[in-house]
Enzyme design. Structure first.
Site, short mmCIF file in Angstrom:
data_model
loop_
_atom_site.label_atom_id
_atom_site.label_comp_id
_atom_site.label_asym_id
_atom_site.label_seq_id
_atom_site.Cartn_x
_atom_site.Cartn_y
_atom_site.Cartn_z
N LYS A 171 0.85 -1.18 0.00
CA LYS A 171 0.00 0.00 0.00
C LYS A 171 0.89 1.24 0.00
O LYS A 171 1.74 1.42 0.89
CB LYS A 171 -0.91 0.01 1.23
CG LYS A 171 -2.06 -0.96 1.14
CD LYS A 171 -3.06 -0.53 0.07
CE LYS A 171 -4.23 -1.49 -0.01
NZ LYS A 171 -5.22 -1.08 -1.02
N ASP A 199 -0.14 -0.44 -4.76
CA ASP A 199 -1.52 0.04 -4.83
C ASP A 199 -1.60 1.40 -4.13
O ASP A 199 -1.44 1.49 -2.92
CB ASP A 199 -2.47 -0.96 -4.16
CG ASP A 199 -3.93 -0.58 -4.30
OD1 ASP A 199 -4.23 0.45 -4.93
OD2 ASP A 199 -4.78 -1.33 -3.78
N GLU A 225 -1.01 -0.29 -9.22
CA GLU A 225 -2.47 -0.32 -9.21
C GLU A 225 -3.04 1.02 -8.76
O GLU A 225 -2.59 1.60 -7.78
CB GLU A 225 -2.92 -1.43 -8.27
CG GLU A 225 -4.41 -1.61 -8.14
CD GLU A 225 -4.73 -2.82 -7.27
OE1 GLU A 225 -5.80 -2.79 -6.61
OE2 GLU A 225 -3.95 -3.78 -7.24
N GLU A 251 -11.05 -1.73 -9.63
CA GLU A 251 -11.88 -2.05 -8.48
C GLU A 251 -12.97 -1.00 -8.26
O GLU A 251 -13.98 -1.27 -7.61
CB GLU A 251 -11.04 -2.18 -7.20
CG GLU A 251 -10.47 -0.88 -6.67
CD GLU A 251 -9.71 -1.06 -5.37
OE1 GLU A 251 -10.32 -0.86 -4.31
OE2 GLU A 251 -8.52 -1.39 -5.43
N ASP A 274 -14.08 -6.15 -9.33
CA ASP A 274 -14.36 -6.87 -8.09
C ASP A 274 -15.72 -7.53 -8.22
O ASP A 274 -16.73 -6.87 -8.45
CB ASP A 274 -14.35 -5.92 -6.90
CG ASP A 274 -14.38 -6.65 -5.57
OD1 ASP A 274 -15.37 -7.37 -5.31
OD2 ASP A 274 -13.42 -6.53 -4.79
N HIS A 301 -10.04 -7.95 -8.38
CA HIS A 301 -9.82 -7.39 -7.05
C HIS A 301 -10.64 -8.19 -6.05
O HIS A 301 -11.79 -8.56 -6.34
CB HIS A 301 -10.26 -5.92 -7.04
CG HIS A 301 -10.19 -5.27 -5.69
ND1 HIS A 301 -11.27 -5.24 -4.82
CD2 HIS A 301 -9.19 -4.62 -5.07
CE1 HIS A 301 -10.92 -4.60 -3.72
NE2 HIS A 301 -9.66 -4.21 -3.84
N GLU A 334 -5.90 -12.20 -5.19
CA GLU A 334 -5.62 -11.24 -4.12
C GLU A 334 -6.12 -11.84 -2.81
O GLU A 334 -7.32 -12.09 -2.65
CB GLU A 334 -6.30 -9.91 -4.39
CG GLU A 334 -6.03 -8.90 -3.29
CD GLU A 334 -6.47 -7.49 -3.63
OE1 GLU A 334 -5.99 -6.56 -2.95
OE2 GLU A 334 -7.26 -7.31 -4.57
#
Length: 382
Positions: A171, A199, A225, A251, A274, A301, A334
């Site tokens: 992240k 991400d 991402e 996502e 997602d 996702h 994921e």
């Protein structure tokens, strides 16, 4: 067979240790679960993705007020017809965001019903499985108060590696210079043999994302991402091919209509719908077909409870390799490793990684049983 009721369950639990990502602090884990009941006593389960800052009551209100009246009394085998009715009758106030997010839960529950009625996993009903196992990557690396970074991330990466993960997603989105320092620090701390993804949760604009991409080009990053806002499709096209790092997003996009522009414009290298938000099985199989037609890699996702995880594994089983070859590029899972008090307990801890892989459930429907005691324990009482 007829649908006779649609129940909703909002589950939530505070976190003993809140964590942060680029959009803010997550203080609780929540979800909205749909329980769809038929006149033959068959029950199906679905989930609406609840992002870290998303109130689950929004999806519940949409299901109860707008979607339940459309599907009750209907034959669940008319699943495609029911999806189109739900979408079209909510179009004036839906199209993106909370409405397709809620439709997804109902749709997943309908498919779960069909699978349980026929004694087959959903993947078989969707055309069959390309795989019965999938390689997971660890999602985590959220910021926690009073820790030093990148040192804490390196420690976490080593823990995931010891469990058998060969790929992980960091992240980022905490500032351009901070991110550059952090990414290089983690790469140097764990060595070259771990696949790393990033991400940013759309924390940047094009100019800032360019600076990060150029600065980390030598760090052997697999994909970047959501560097920028999901509304800026042209911005993604500007970033794509700037470096050797794949660009990924999706996502925060919804339905085949929403993904049409992303795919036809080749705005990214990897598209990431997602299942529990983009529209459920009915719509995500169409998004998958669009991606296949445009030769674009699709890697879903996944971030939710065990119901969403099980359903996403059924969808992953049906995603074609890109392309179908002797040694194809396979989609990966994921696999959220961040704190979640009821994720696994909700499905009796029936999905786990063993020897670096996750087995796709082969039971009927989404392939798992639901622990009603966990629903009772975490459900928000009205």
């Amino acid at each position: 067979m007829k649908i006779i009721d649609v129940k909703t369950h909002v589950l939530t639990s505070p976190l003993t240790e809140p964590f942060a990502f680029s959009m803010g602090w997550v203080t609780q884990r929540s979800t909205m679960v749909v329980e769809l009941i038929t006149d033959e006593g068959i029950t199906g389960w679905g989930e609406s993705l609840c992002h870290g800052l998303q109130p689950p009551a929004i999806a519940e209100a949409i299901v109860q007020s707008a979607l339940k009246p459309i599907v009750v009394g209907q034959d669940p085998f008319d699943v495609d017809v029911l999806w189109e009715r739900m979408y079209n009758l909510t179009r004036p106030f839906g199209q993106k965001g909370a409405v397709p997010n809620a439709i997804a839960a109902v749709d997943i529950a309908i498919w779960d019903c069909l699978g349980r009625a026929l004694g087959k996993p959903v993947s078989k009903l969707l055309g069959g499985s390309y795989r019965d196992t999938v390689t997971p990557y660890a999602t985590g690396f959220y910021r926690v108060a009073n820790r030093s970074y990148p040192e804490a991330a390196v420690e976490e990466a080593k823990m995931h590696k010891a469990k058998g993960f060969g790929a992980m997603k960091l992240k980022i989105g905490f500032g351009v210079e901070e991110d550059i320092r952090y990414i290089w620090g983690v790469r140097e701390g764990i060595g070259p043999d771990v696949k790393l993804m990033l991400d940013a949760n759309h924390a940047y604009n094009v100019s800032s994302a360019k600076k990060i991409l150029k600065a980390i080009e030598g760090a052997d990053i697999f994909w970047f991402e959501e560097p920028i806002s999901p509304e800026d499709v042209d911005g993604y096209r500007e970033l794509k091919n700037l470096t050797n790092i794949y660009l990924a997003a999706g996502e925060n996009e919804f339905t085949k209509i929403g993904f049409r522009e992303w795919i036809s414009k080749r705005a990214v290298d990897i598209i990431q719908p997602d299942l529990c938000s983009a529209g459920g099985f009915t719509e995500c199989r169409k998004i998958s077909a669009l991606a296949q037609a445009w030769h674009m890699t699709l890697i879903p996702h996944v971030w939710g409870s065990g119901i969403g995880l099980a359903a996403s594994l059924q969808f992953l089983a049906t995603v074609p390799p890109s392309p179908l070859a002797l040694n194809p590029i396979e989609p990966i899972l994921e696999y959220d490793q961040s704190s979640h008090p009821f994720r696994q307990d909700l499905i009796f801890n029936s999905i786990n990684m063993e020897n670096g892989i996750v087995r796709i459930p082969d039971g009927p429907g989404i392939g798992v049983e639901i622990n009603r005691e966990v629903i009772e324990q975490y459900e928000v009482k009205r």
